[in-house]
Design a protein around this motif. Structure first.
Motif, mmCIF file in Angstrom:
data_model
loop_
_atom_site.group_PDB
_atom_site.id
_atom_site.type_symbol
_atom_site.label_atom_id
_atom_site.label_comp_id
_atom_site.label_asym_id
_atom_site.label_seq_id
_atom_site.Cartn_x
_atom_site.Cartn_y
_atom_site.Cartn_z
ATOM 1 N N ALA A 27 -1.768 -5.462 11.268
ATOM 2 C CA ALA A 27 -0.443 -5.666 10.669
ATOM 3 C C ALA A 27 -0.271 -4.781 9.436
ATOM 4 C CB ALA A 27 -0.254 -7.135 10.308
ATOM 5 N N THR A 28 -1.328 -4.644 8.656
ATOM 6 C CA THR A 28 -1.289 -3.777 7.480
ATOM 7 C C THR A 28 -1.010 -2.332 7.889
ATOM 8 O OG1 THR A 28 -2.773 -5.179 6.187
ATOM 9 C CG2 THR A 28 -2.671 -2.860 5.561
ATOM 10 N N ASN A 29 -1.743 -1.840 8.875
ATOM 11 C CA ASN A 29 -1.567 -0.452 9.324
ATOM 12 C C ASN A 29 -0.167 -0.204 9.870
ATOM 13 O OD1 ASN A 29 -4.198 0.166 8.613
ATOM 14 N ND2 ASN A 29 -5.002 -0.198 10.660
ATOM 15 N N ALA A 30 0.343 -1.124 10.672
ATOM 16 C CA ALA A 30 1.673 -0.959 11.246
ATOM 17 C C ALA A 30 2.743 -0.924 10.151
ATOM 18 C CB ALA A 30 1.964 -2.087 12.236
ATOM 19 N N ALA A 31 2.631 -1.805 9.183
ATOM 20 C CA ALA A 31 3.613 -1.843 8.097
ATOM 21 C C ALA A 31 3.506 -0.604 7.214
ATOM 22 C CB ALA A 31 3.420 -3.105 7.258
ATOM 23 N N PHE A 32 2.293 -0.142 6.986
ATOM 24 C CA PHE A 32 2.095 1.066 6.182
ATOM 25 C C PHE A 32 2.780 2.260 6.842
ATOM 26 C CE2 PHE A 32 -0.222 4.920 5.036
ATOM 27 C CZ PHE A 32 -0.241 4.830 3.650
ATOM 28 N N LEU A 33 2.578 2.413 8.134
ATOM 29 C CA LEU A 33 3.199 3.529 8.859
ATOM 30 C C LEU A 33 4.719 3.392 8.920
ATOM 31 C CD1 LEU A 33 0.621 3.940 11.748
ATOM 32 C CD2 LEU A 33 0.918 5.417 9.742
ATOM 33 N N ALA A 34 5.205 2.198 9.104
ATOM 34 C CA ALA A 34 6.648 1.968 9.184
ATOM 35 C C ALA A 34 7.329 2.189 7.834
ATOM 36 C CB ALA A 34 6.931 0.552 9.671
ATOM 37 N N GLN A 35 6.623 1.955 6.754
ATOM 38 C CA GLN A 35 7.218 2.089 5.426
ATOM 39 C C GLN A 35 7.580 3.540 5.102
ATOM 40 O OE1 GLN A 35 8.155 -0.522 3.577
ATOM 41 N NE2 GLN A 35 9.182 0.967 2.305
ATOM 42 N N GLY A 36 6.968 4.490 5.759
ATOM 43 C CA GLY A 36 7.297 5.898 5.536
ATOM 44 C C GLY A 36 8.732 6.223 5.915
ATOM 45 N N LEU A 63 0.830 -1.211 0.000
ATOM 46 C CA LEU A 63 0.000 0.000 0.000
ATOM 47 C C LEU A 63 0.862 1.257 0.000
ATOM 48 C CD1 LEU A 63 -2.847 -0.772 2.559
ATOM 49 C CD2 LEU A 63 -3.159 0.038 0.231
ATOM 50 N N ALA A 64 1.828 1.297 0.882
ATOM 51 C CA ALA A 64 2.690 2.471 1.011
ATOM 52 C C ALA A 64 3.550 2.676 -0.235
ATOM 53 C CB ALA A 64 3.578 2.333 2.242
ATOM 54 N N CYS A 65 3.894 1.590 -0.895
ATOM 55 C CA CYS A 65 4.767 1.666 -2.069
ATOM 56 C C CYS A 65 3.990 1.718 -3.382
ATOM 57 C CB CYS A 65 5.734 0.490 -2.055
ATOM 58 S SG CYS A 65 6.877 0.542 -0.670
ATOM 59 N N LYS A 66 2.697 1.924 -3.277
ATOM 60 C CA LYS A 66 1.827 2.076 -4.446
ATOM 61 C C LYS A 66 1.915 0.886 -5.410
ATOM 62 C CE LYS A 66 1.762 7.091 -4.230
ATOM 63 N NZ LYS A 66 2.513 7.424 -3.064
ATOM 64 N N GLN A 67 1.658 -0.284 -4.845
ATOM 65 C CA GLN A 67 1.625 -1.531 -5.612
ATOM 66 C C GLN A 67 0.212 -2.125 -5.524
ATOM 67 O OE1 GLN A 67 4.087 -2.836 -7.463
ATOM 68 N NE2 GLN A 67 5.473 -1.178 -6.927
ATOM 69 N N PRO A 68 -0.768 -1.518 -6.218
ATOM 70 C CA PRO A 68 -2.167 -1.940 -6.055
ATOM 71 C C PRO A 68 -2.451 -3.396 -6.433
ATOM 72 C CG PRO A 68 -1.949 -0.445 -7.915
ATOM 73 C CD PRO A 68 -0.625 -0.463 -7.218
ATOM 74 N N THR A 87 10.521 -8.350 -5.573
ATOM 75 C CA THR A 87 10.864 -8.833 -4.231
ATOM 76 C C THR A 87 9.607 -8.944 -3.380
ATOM 77 O OG1 THR A 87 13.040 -7.826 -4.380
ATOM 78 C CG2 THR A 87 12.241 -8.344 -2.167
ATOM 79 N N LEU A 88 8.791 -7.913 -3.441
ATOM 80 C CA LEU A 88 7.544 -7.894 -2.679
ATOM 81 C C LEU A 88 6.606 -9.009 -3.156
ATOM 82 C CD1 LEU A 88 6.643 -6.139 -0.351
ATOM 83 C CD2 LEU A 88 5.545 -4.616 -1.982
ATOM 84 N N ALA A 89 6.551 -9.238 -4.457
ATOM 85 C CA ALA A 89 5.708 -10.306 -5.011
ATOM 86 C C ALA A 89 6.196 -11.678 -4.539
ATOM 87 C CB ALA A 89 5.693 -10.244 -6.531
ATOM 88 N N ASN A 90 7.499 -11.874 -4.480
ATOM 89 C CA ASN A 90 8.044 -13.146 -3.987
ATOM 90 C C ASN A 90 7.715 -13.349 -2.512
ATOM 91 O OD1 ASN A 90 9.126 -13.860 -6.458
ATOM 92 N ND2 ASN A 90 11.135 -12.985 -6.012
ATOM 93 N N GLN A 91 7.836 -12.285 -1.730
ATOM 94 C CA GLN A 91 7.492 -12.370 -0.306
ATOM 95 C C GLN A 91 6.013 -12.698 -0.137
ATOM 96 O OE1 GLN A 91 8.676 -8.560 1.236
ATOM 97 N NE2 GLN A 91 10.835 -9.128 1.374
#
Length: 110
Positions: free
Chosen positions: A72-81, A40-45, A90-94
């Protein structure tokens, strides 16, 4: 007496198994939620949609599961900033690995 004790022990063992599965399920939901928040934070819809679809079609539809995923989504979104976005591949593999774990946990719990 031996039958009663054996039955009690068997009941206790069976009662602890769902807790283990729930812990594994929570961990799997948190992992996929973290990837979802990063996407979400990295704009990968496309990855966001894939992660949500995976949770919706694999995990039981309970309030606890939904909250675990969203938290978990919210925490990761905020941390990604504060971090650099990973490559889409990489994200797709994860996400693929997290989807396999989610499927394994919830299919074995059924």
């Amino acid at each position: 007496m031996k039958i009663a004790v054996s039955t009690l022990l068997l009941s206790l063992l069976c009662a602890t198994t769902p807790t283990f599965a729930a812990d594994e399920g929570t961990a799997a939901l948190e992992a996929i939620g973290q990837i979802n928040g990063t996407a979400l934070a990295c704009k990968q819809p496309a990855l966001v949609s894939r992660a949500r679809n995976s949770v919706a079609t694999t995990a039981p539809k309970t309030r606890a599961n939904g909250e675990t995923f969203e938290n978990a989504t919210n925490a990761a979104f905020l941390a990604q900033g504060k971090a650099k976005c990973p490559e889409a591949a990489t994200l797709a593999n994860q996400l693929g690995a997290a989807e396999q774990r989610l499927q394994a946990v919830f299919k074995s719990a059924q």
